[in-house]
Design an enzyme around this catalytic site. Structure first.
Site, PDB file in Angstrom:
ATOM      1  N   HIS A 171       0.864  -1.180   0.000  1.00  0.00           N
ATOM      2  CA  HIS A 171       0.000   0.000   0.000  1.00  0.00           C
ATOM      3  C   HIS A 171       0.900   1.229   0.000  1.00  0.00           C
ATOM      4  O   HIS A 171       1.574   1.506   0.999  1.00  0.00           O
ATOM      5  CB  HIS A 171      -0.925   0.003   1.216  1.00  0.00           C
ATOM      6  CG  HIS A 171      -1.950  -1.071   1.196  1.00  0.00           C
ATOM      7  ND1 HIS A 171      -2.514  -1.597   2.334  1.00  0.00           N
ATOM      8  CD2 HIS A 171      -2.528  -1.738   0.163  1.00  0.00           C
ATOM      9  CE1 HIS A 171      -3.393  -2.534   2.016  1.00  0.00           C
ATOM     10  NE2 HIS A 171      -3.413  -2.631   0.697  1.00  0.00           N
ATOM     11  N   GLU A 190       1.238   3.976   2.882  1.00  0.00           N
ATOM     12  CA  GLU A 190       1.596   3.549   4.230  1.00  0.00           C
ATOM     13  C   GLU A 190       3.124   3.530   4.356  1.00  0.00           C
ATOM     14  O   GLU A 190       3.760   2.475   4.393  1.00  0.00           O
ATOM     15  CB  GLU A 190       0.982   2.186   4.521  1.00  0.00           C
ATOM     16  CG  GLU A 190      -0.554   2.230   4.478  1.00  0.00           C
ATOM     17  CD  GLU A 190      -1.196   0.855   4.558  1.00  0.00           C
ATOM     18  OE1 GLU A 190      -0.452  -0.149   4.637  1.00  0.00           O
ATOM     19  OE2 GLU A 190      -2.435   0.784   4.535  1.00  0.00           O
ATOM     20  N   HIS A 225       2.727  -2.773   7.165  1.00  0.00           N
ATOM     21  CA  HIS A 225       1.651  -1.867   6.750  1.00  0.00           C
ATOM     22  C   HIS A 225       1.548  -0.694   7.711  1.00  0.00           C
ATOM     23  O   HIS A 225       2.264  -0.609   8.700  1.00  0.00           O
ATOM     24  CB  HIS A 225       0.313  -2.612   6.715  1.00  0.00           C
ATOM     25  CG  HIS A 225       0.161  -3.541   5.558  1.00  0.00           C
ATOM     26  ND1 HIS A 225      -0.689  -3.296   4.504  1.00  0.00           N
ATOM     27  CD2 HIS A 225       0.760  -4.716   5.281  1.00  0.00           C
ATOM     28  CE1 HIS A 225      -0.615  -4.282   3.629  1.00  0.00           C
ATOM     29  NE2 HIS A 225       0.270  -5.165   4.076  1.00  0.00           N
ATOM     30  N   GLU A 253       0.843  -4.000  11.441  1.00  0.00           N
ATOM     31  CA  GLU A 253       0.182  -2.709  11.316  1.00  0.00           C
ATOM     32  C   GLU A 253       0.845  -1.713  12.250  1.00  0.00           C
ATOM     33  O   GLU A 253       0.834  -1.887  13.472  1.00  0.00           O
ATOM     34  CB  GLU A 253      -1.305  -2.839  11.654  1.00  0.00           C
ATOM     35  CG  GLU A 253      -2.093  -3.766  10.741  1.00  0.00           C
ATOM     36  CD  GLU A 253      -2.394  -3.155   9.392  1.00  0.00           C
ATOM     37  OE1 GLU A 253      -2.068  -1.961   9.204  1.00  0.00           O
ATOM     38  OE2 GLU A 253      -2.950  -3.850   8.529  1.00  0.00           O
TER      39      GLU A 253
END
Length: 884
Positions: free
Chosen positions: A444, A447, A540, A612
């Site tokens: 992504h 990010e 991420h 994350e």
């Protein structure tokens, strides 16, 4: 036959090769002499070999006066012209002339008096395939062939990023320094009186910046080039009227920038519109842009008007990032958190489509006439990665155990890098015994958290630390530092140039549309055939939760019960002020089946995770209510390495303790869940009888599933085919009839009605007699309706039966409405065979019955020869037996 004529022709008609060289070299500016001044071996003398002034490295330049003869100047100029032709053709002076040419540059050099030894001493003529020693003598050995995947070297410049041809790109190189603030940067504490500005837009404001060449929804990626769109780059910033003009100058046409439009609605107030991901109409969360012409004593307000997520960390105290160029140059200060009156709220402007959300904040710039940048998070561009990898490739120590390769090329042709990090093994058995660890980031593109965690990991694993050396001894690391370089370059938040979320396509077979993902999965598949992959982790960023946490996959194998949770728990113990085990989730949802962690888990990697990292900060320990800095994220990369050593420690004490702790935590969680449901549960039995997926909450909430599906260009093709199919299925409108056609149709209808009346009258008398001749398996009723014989037992229409009340008896007169219809044509009547009698047939037996027309009971429309079936015309598809 005519020697004199042949001599004359040789003197007047130019040689074809000589003419070609003259035109070619003159066109490219190498040769400016007249055609007659070309050197010829038959008419010109050799240049004296002893004069060193003839051997010049460039054009004649300032040494023209040292050449005594104009003819010799022409010879030397011709020599340099041939030299340019050689370089253009890629030929060496030692190579023979091409067979299709009568002459070659080498012969031209000899004509000019240049020997092979002189030519080899010239740097222009050095062959790239031959090696030269320190004495500048030719070494007969050929140079070793270049490695197929060697990509970075100090001898070659970095590969410039390739942009879609629709994107305008400024020529300036944007660079930011790394800097860690000396004091913690605390969250913003809302005061409750933050202003919610009304969105006025272009009607009441002035557009001061707007991109014109942005791919819109419905278009798709076609091609790319270095520098993006061809032609002159437009000046999108407004023209200042003088030194007193305080209008801000905006810019975002650089790597990872994505500002679409800026509208000035007041002296120091601006409304900003972010550009969506290319070739989509969604995913606005990441922002990165530049402002110039600042004023120090003014309070500016910026409002981003088209954010899409209903929840954001800006509601719980996250601040935007500011970078001052003057601070970086004079005080070595980099990115820092700034902003007041921060408010995240729903946009009241309702255009009938998806709702938008706004982020507003105020700020005071530190200097007048400064160049500043705003960003959602610390940017990390494709060029930043290349510079880092270049330093690794040029490091004599790191390059021994870190091999840089090209995994593939992206859609735009940018390199997707693959790093293989391990110490050389002493024996083949030792090399085969190593387990693998696969790490990736930036699938992504918005990010950038993942890139900073990856950088911290690489800094440590490539260092000379004893722990790093031990990890390189026991593992083979496969590292993919930037999986979506195209999206990073253009400033996308979530998608690639295919207009889709790559982290939903790890099962794809579309190699051409999703090359980065297809080659990653294929690489890991081959790796699994060679050795065990102990860990897979994809880095991420998260926009709705603070802290750092992992998403994993539940393992139902009793042998490895809860083992997938050990690594996250160990990581939590090693970084307690950053990592939250409570926020980890191990539920495998259907909408996440195409993610990297789920696909790799199904391929056989037990410890498969998505890491994350928040855009905000920590709510734990000593870092509570503070923003994460670059150093915080880089330190997490170190903690990953440290946790790997704990996880693989031959002493299984830590592992066993974590398993026992996990069982107790899970027991408490199960008791809590069942208590909420008002139920009791006995946990003394087998743990495998409990479904952990039912206990854990969902990880959904992201809009990434909206980007699932075919790539944009294929989706457009599918839509076009669907539209064409619909158009093909539509019935053509009947053309308007003429008066003559209408009269003929009217007469035909009248004639048909008369024939029907005549037929009905003639068949009335024979109707009753026909019924008397039927077998006894028909039973008369009051309404002259018939029921089938018992052994026929036709099936009733279930739909019609369900519609009527169950308590209401079936009326025999309704049998005609609920018996199934037979769409087949009438079969030939033979003794003992079933005959299907379709109702409402006209004289033309091939005509199909009109749907929805009410039967004209009890008249028959069949001729007298078919009266046996005419009696059953009132019963659709009723099958009867006929006997002789």
């Amino acid at each position: 036959m005519f020697p004199a004529l042949e001599t004359h022709l040789k003197q007047t008609i130019p040689d074809p090769y000589e003419d070609f060289m003259y035109r070619h070299l003159q066109y490219y500016g190498y040769f400016k002499a007249q055609r007659g001044s070309l050197p010829n071996s038959a008419t010109h003398q050799h240049v004296r070999k002893n004069n060193p002034q003839y051997l010049l490295n460039g054009s004649l330049g300032e040494k023209d006066d040292l050449i005594p003869d104009t003819l010799q100047k022409e010879k030397l100029l011709y020599f340099h012209s041939c030299l340019g032709w050689m370089q253009w053709r890629g030929l060496s002076s030692l190579q023979p002339p091409p067979p299709r040419f009568k002459d070659s540059p080498a012969s031209a050099f000899r004509v000019a008096g240049i020997t092979d030894s002189h030519m080899l001493s010239l740097p222009h003529l050095r062959s790239r395939q031959l090696l030269y020693d320190e004495l500048d003598e030719v070494n007969p050995r050929l140079r070793e062939p270049q490695e197929l995947f060697s990509i970075l070297s100090t001898k070659r410049p970095l590969q410039a990023p390739r942009w879609p041809i629709e994107c305008e790109v400024i020529k300036e190189n944007i660079h930011h320094i790394e800097w860690a603030p000396p004091q913690p940067e605390y969250f913003y504490q809302p005061k409750g009186n933050e202003k919610v500005p009304e969105i006025v837009g272009e009607k009441k404001g002035t557009v001061v910046y707007q991109l014109d060449s942005v791919p819109t929804e419905g278009s798709y990626f076609t091609s790319s080039r270095v520098g993006g769109k061809r032609g002159i780059i437009k000046e999108l910033a407004v023209t200042l009227q003088g030194p007193e003009d305080n209008t801000l100058l905006f810019e975002s046409r650089f790597e990872s920038g994505n500002l679409q439009k800026a509208v000035r609605v007041d002296t120091y107030e601006y409304e900003l519109t972010l550009r969506t991901d290319l070739y989509t109409n969604k995913h606005t969360q990441w922002f990165y842009f530049r402002v110039q012409n600042t004023r120090r004593d003014a309070t500016y307000r910026f409002t981003i008007v088209n954010l899409l997520k209903p929840k954001s960390l800006y509601t719980v105290g996250m601040k935007p990032l500011l970078y001052s160029q003057l601070d970086a140059n004079t005080r070595n200060i980099g990115w820092r958190r700034e902003g007041n009156e921060i408010k995240y709220y729903k946009n009241n402007t309702d255009d009938g489509q998806q709702p938008f959300y706004c982020l507003t904040w105020t700020i005071q710039f530190p200097y007048d006439q400064d160049t500043c940048f705003f960003a959602h998070f610390y940017p990390y561009t494709y060029t930043d990665l290349q510079c880092y990898l270049l330093s690794v490739a040029n490091n004599p120590i790191q390059s021994q155990f870190c091999k840089l390769q090209t995994l593939c090329r992206s859609l735009a042709g940018n390199t997707v890098y693959l790093l293989t990090i391990t110490n050389p093994s002493q024996t083949p058995q030792e090399a085969a015994a190593k387990k693998a660890v696969v790490l990736s980031a930036r699938v992504h593109p918005g990010e950038s958290n993942g890139s900073w965690v990856m950088k911290g990991f690489l800094d440590f694993i490539l260092s000379n630390s004893p722990d790093a050396q031990l990890l390189r001894d026991i593992f083979v690391f496969k590292v993919l530092p930037m999986l979506n370089p195209d999206g990073v370059i253009v400033g996308n938040y979530r998608c690639s140039l295919a207009g889709r979320d790559l982290n939903r396509h790890y099962k794809t077979i579309l190699k051409e549309s999703f090359p980065c993902i297809w080659y990653t999965r294929n690489m890991i598949k081959r790796l699994l055939e060679e050795r065990e992959v102990l860990l897979y982790c994809d880095f991420h960023g998260h926009s709705r939760k603070n802290n750092i946490f992992l998403y994993g996959c539940n393992n139902n194998n009793r042998k490895y019960w809860l083992h997938e949770r050990v690594f996250p728990l160990m990581l939590c113990k090693n970084a307690p002020d950053k990592f939250s085990f409570h926020s980890c989730n191990f539920k495998v949802q259907k909408c996440k089946e195409g993610t990297g962690r789920v696909v790799m888990w199904r391929m056989g990697i037990l410890n498969s995770y998505t890491m994350e990292s928040t855009f905000g900060g920590s709510t734990l320990g000593n870092k509570r209510d503070t923003h994460f800095t670059i150093e915080d994220l880089k330190s997490l990369g170190y903690h990953v390495c440290d946790t790997l050593l704990d996880f693989c420690d031959p002493d299984q004490t830590k592992f066993t303790q974590c398993l026992a702790e996990l069982k107790e935590l899970l027991r408490q969680e199960i008791h809590k869940k069942f208590h909420e449901l008002g139920q009791d549960v006995d946990l003394e039995g087998s743990w495998s009888d409990i479904s952990l997926s039912d206990i854990e909450s969902s990880t959904s909430g992201s809009d990434s599933s909206l980007s699932d599906g075919l790539p944009v260009h294929l989706a457009n093709i599918a839509d076009e085919l669907t539209q064409k199919k619909k158009m093909f299925k539509k019935k053509k409108k009947k053309s308007l009839q003429t008066r003559k056609q209408r009269n003929e149709q009217y007469q035909k209808k009248n004639l048909m009605q008369k024939l029907k009346l005549t037929e009905d009258t003639s068949e009335k008398a024979g109707f009753a007699s026909t019924l008397q001749k039927q077998p006894t398996f028909f039973k008369n009723s009051e309404n002259s309706s018939f029921l089938p014989m018992k052994n026929e037992n036709p099936r009733l229409n279930e739909t019609n039966l369900n519609r009527r009340d169950k308590d209401t008896p079936l009326d025999p007169s309704m049998a005609t409405l609920i018996l199934p219809k037979n769409k087949g044509r009438m079969q030939n009547k033979k003794p003992g065979f079933t005959v299907s009698c379709s109702p409402k047939r006209t004289i033309n037996s091939s005509q199909e019955p009109v749907p929805g027309m009410k039967p004209n009971w009890p008249r028959s429309r069949y001729p007298a020869t078919k009266r046996g079936c005419a009696a059953m015309a009132a019963y659709p598809s009723l099958h009867i037996y006929t006997y002789p």
